[in-house]
Motif scaffolding. Structure first.
Motif, short mmCIF file in Angstrom:
data_model
loop_
_atom_site.label_atom_id
_atom_site.label_comp_id
_atom_site.label_asym_id
_atom_site.label_seq_id
_atom_site.Cartn_x
_atom_site.Cartn_y
_atom_site.Cartn_z
N ARG A 108 -9.14 2.16 0.91
CA ARG A 108 -8.54 0.94 1.43
C ARG A 108 -7.65 1.41 2.83
NH1 ARG A 108 -6.15 -2.90 -3.20
NH2 ARG A 108 -7.87 -3.53 -4.45
N GLN A 109 -7.13 0.57 3.44
CA GLN A 109 -6.49 0.82 4.54
C GLN A 109 -5.41 0.14 4.61
OE1 GLN A 109 -9.14 0.70 8.01
NE2 GLN A 109 -8.70 -1.50 8.47
N ILE A 147 1.85 14.50 2.68
CA ILE A 147 2.47 13.15 2.82
C ILE A 147 3.00 12.80 1.51
CG2 ILE A 147 0.33 11.92 2.36
CD1 ILE A 147 1.31 9.92 4.73
N VAL A 148 4.21 11.90 1.46
CA VAL A 148 4.89 11.28 0.40
C VAL A 148 4.62 9.68 0.36
CG1 VAL A 148 6.78 10.90 -0.98
CG2 VAL A 148 6.36 13.31 -0.32
N LEU A 149 4.25 9.14 -0.28
CA LEU A 149 4.09 7.57 -0.33
C LEU A 149 4.95 6.80 -1.20
CD1 LEU A 149 0.14 7.49 -0.26
CD2 LEU A 149 1.50 7.49 1.62
N GLY A 150 5.44 5.55 -0.87
CA GLY A 150 6.11 4.59 -1.87
C GLY A 150 5.06 4.24 -2.89
N ARG A 151 5.54 3.89 -4.10
CA ARG A 151 4.69 3.78 -5.14
C ARG A 151 3.74 2.56 -4.92
NH1 ARG A 151 6.80 0.28 -10.30
NH2 ARG A 151 6.57 -1.13 -8.63
N ASP A 152 4.21 1.44 -4.55
CA ASP A 152 3.09 0.33 -3.95
C ASP A 152 2.19 0.70 -3.12
OD1 ASP A 152 4.90 -0.86 -6.12
OD2 ASP A 152 5.86 -2.20 -4.79
N LEU A 153 2.57 1.22 -2.18
CA LEU A 153 1.64 1.79 -1.07
C LEU A 153 0.54 2.55 -1.62
CD1 LEU A 153 1.04 1.84 2.13
CD2 LEU A 153 2.28 3.58 2.13
N ALA A 154 1.08 3.62 -2.54
CA ALA A 154 -0.05 4.66 -3.12
C ALA A 154 -1.09 3.64 -3.94
CB ALA A 154 0.72 5.68 -3.94
N LEU A 155 -0.54 2.90 -4.82
CA LEU A 155 -1.26 1.76 -5.55
C LEU A 155 -2.11 1.17 -4.73
CD1 LEU A 155 1.27 0.56 -8.39
CD2 LEU A 155 -0.59 2.36 -8.72
N LEU A 157 -3.50 1.81 -1.78
CA LEU A 157 -4.29 2.51 -1.19
C LEU A 157 -5.25 3.16 -2.30
CD1 LEU A 157 -2.12 4.41 1.41
CD2 LEU A 157 -4.02 2.58 2.04
N GLY A 158 -4.93 3.25 -3.47
CA GLY A 158 -5.59 3.62 -4.23
C GLY A 158 -5.88 5.29 -4.55
N VAL A 159 -4.84 5.97 -4.08
CA VAL A 159 -4.58 7.39 -4.23
C VAL A 159 -3.50 7.83 -4.99
CG1 VAL A 159 -5.42 7.47 -1.62
CG2 VAL A 159 -2.91 7.22 -2.05
N GLN A 160 -3.70 8.95 -5.49
CA GLN A 160 -2.83 9.73 -6.23
C GLN A 160 -2.63 11.18 -5.78
OE1 GLN A 160 -4.66 10.02 -10.31
NE2 GLN A 160 -4.69 7.83 -10.46
N VAL A 161 -1.49 11.94 -6.36
CA VAL A 161 -1.09 13.24 -5.84
C VAL A 161 -2.36 14.21 -6.06
CG1 VAL A 161 0.58 15.10 -6.32
CG2 VAL A 161 1.20 12.64 -6.73
N GLY A 162 -2.40 14.73 -4.96
CA GLY A 162 -3.57 15.73 -4.60
C GLY A 162 -4.77 15.38 -3.72
N ARG A 200 6.42 -0.38 -0.48
CA ARG A 200 5.14 -0.73 0.04
C ARG A 200 4.73 -0.33 1.51
NH1 ARG A 200 1.47 -5.03 -1.09
NH2 ARG A 200 -0.40 -4.79 0.48
N ARG A 201 5.98 0.08 2.13
CA ARG A 201 5.65 0.32 3.74
C ARG A 201 6.06 1.58 4.20
NH1 ARG A 201 1.92 -3.45 4.63
NH2 ARG A 201 2.62 -5.65 4.09
#
Length: 417
Positions: A108-109, A147-155, A157-162, A200-201
């Motif tokens: 997603r974007q 890059i380090v993401l906020g929890r809601d933003l990572a959810l 985008l559907g990405v995890q660490v790595g 989220r942002r």
């Protein structure tokens, strides 16, 4: 102990048994109304102050107490400004940063605020390192494009660490036209600030990586500061602005957190004020009940008033008799309300937990609210203000009945006795 005659008579009327039991009931209802209004208002304002404090603390854990930027452009002489700020005794830490907008894309974007930081300096001005739930802020090493993401933003985008995602920043003008700046980053960590605007942002990368991506050279957006006392942020920011203007007039601009988030805090303050005004109507209803009981009492005591007048008590003395009585009722209601309000406020968390266990409900679910507990911030100024308002309302409610009693003509009152 000596008491003025109006005070003694007024207190005597409080203890005397009423000929009309309905008047006693109305007096009790007025005390109860004032007490309930004071109690509810104290508890509500304490809860609202607690939520405001919680929001402020969580927000200030991610943003700076003060910020130094260059007027209208990127800051190239940021090292001098950072060193000058660190020399100030009120400054606890300083760190450079770059803020820009970017489009993050995986399956997603999502648009996000992209912040470039220096990991070794960032811990001195924010709590993002302490908010990491996966990975570490120190993983943002220059050249690795992590890059380090906020929890809601990572959810979202559907990405995890790595995993990797593509970061798109501003367009770059080339002979072939405007070409967006694209770079693939690896997710090295996820943080949870407990504030939706950040979870989220916000995405965080290394300062040098973002400088390369945005072609800023050695420049930064500005320098973020953490102060020992955030309540002095405006004064410290003003003094820093004056000091920096002596070094290079017109180049630096200093702002504090109260200026950058003025609209939000003004809205929270307005909300608290409006709710306080609306809940004060409960106290006003108790004051009206007090007025009603005093009017009925004056009617019931017409013969007594006439006798007191014939014995030499002046109209002003008669007026003070009923003012004393009504004021004492208001004081009793206020004291009871303050005591009950304090007890309710300090035990509100236990009461809510008991309600949840009894009815098997969750009043503040964690998937809806970031704050799962009930923050309480009982301020002495609020309690004193509420008590003062209640006392003033009760005093004003006694004026008309007392004035009416003072106008009683003894001959008219005793005509049918």
């Amino acid at each position: 102990m000596f008491k003025p005659i109006p005070v003694a008579i007024g207190l005597r009327y409080l203890r005397a048994k009423r000929r009309n039991g309905f008047i006693s009931f109305i007096s009790f209802a007025s005390i109860l109304g004032i007490a309930i209004g004071v109690m509810v208002l104290i508890t509500t304002l304490a809860v609202m102050s607690g939520f405001q404090r919680e929001i402020r603390d969580r927000m200030l854990g991610m943003v700076s107490h003060a910020t130094i930027t260059a007027e209208g452009s990127a800051m190239e002489q940021w090292r001098d400004a950072m060193q000058l700020a660190r020399d100030d005794a009120h400054v606890a830490g300083a760190a450079p940063f770059i803020d820009t907008q970017a489009l993050l894309r995986s399956s997603r974007q999502e648009p996000a605020a992209l912040r470039g930081v220096s990991p070794e300096d960032e811990d001195t001005v924010s709590e993002v390192g302490e908010k990491m739930v996966q990975g570490s802020l120190s993983d943002l090493q220059p050249g690795e494009f992590n890059i380090v993401l906020g929890r809601d933003l990572a959810l979202w985008l559907g990405v995890q660490v790595g995993e990797q995602l593509v970061v798109t920043t501003d367009f770059q003008v080339t002979p072939l036209g405007a070409v967006p700046q694209l770079k693939r980053f690896t997710v090295s960590g996820i943080f949870e600030a407990g504030h939706q605007d950040f979870d989220r942002r916000l995405a965080v990368v290394n300062l040098q990586d973002l400088q390369r991506l945005t072609r800023m050279g050695d420049a930064v957006t500005g320098v973020r500061l953490k102060l020992h006392d955030m309540d002095r942020a405006f004064v410290v920011a003003r003094d820093l602005a004056r000091t920096l203007s002596l070094q290079q007039p017109g180049y630096y601009r200093v702002s504090d957190w109260t200026m950058e988030n003025a609209n939000m805090f003004r809205a929270l303050k307005l909300e608290k004020t409006m709710i306080g005004i609306l809940l004060s109507l409960i106290i006003l209803m108790g004051a009206f009940s007090l007025l009603n009981s005093q009017v009925m009492l004056v009617t019931d005591k017409l013969a007594d008033i006439a006798i007191l007048r014939t014995l030499g008590l002046t109209p002003g003395g008669v007026m003070r008799v009923f003012m004393v009585q009504g004021t004492v009722l208001g004081v009793i209601g206020t004291i009871v309300g303050v005591i009950c309000g304090l007890l309710l406020t300090y035990n509100l968390e236990h009461i809510l937990r008991a309600i949840e266990r009894t009815f098997d409900v969750v009043l503040m679910p964690s998937d809806v609210y970031y704050i799962t507990g009930l923050p309480i911030d009982l301020q002495a100024a609020d309690v004193l203000l509420i008590a003062g308002i209640a006392l003033v309302m009760a005093f004003l409610a006694t004026l008309y009945p007392a004035w009416r009693a003072a106008r009683t003509a003894p001959a008219e009152a005793l005509r049918y006795e």
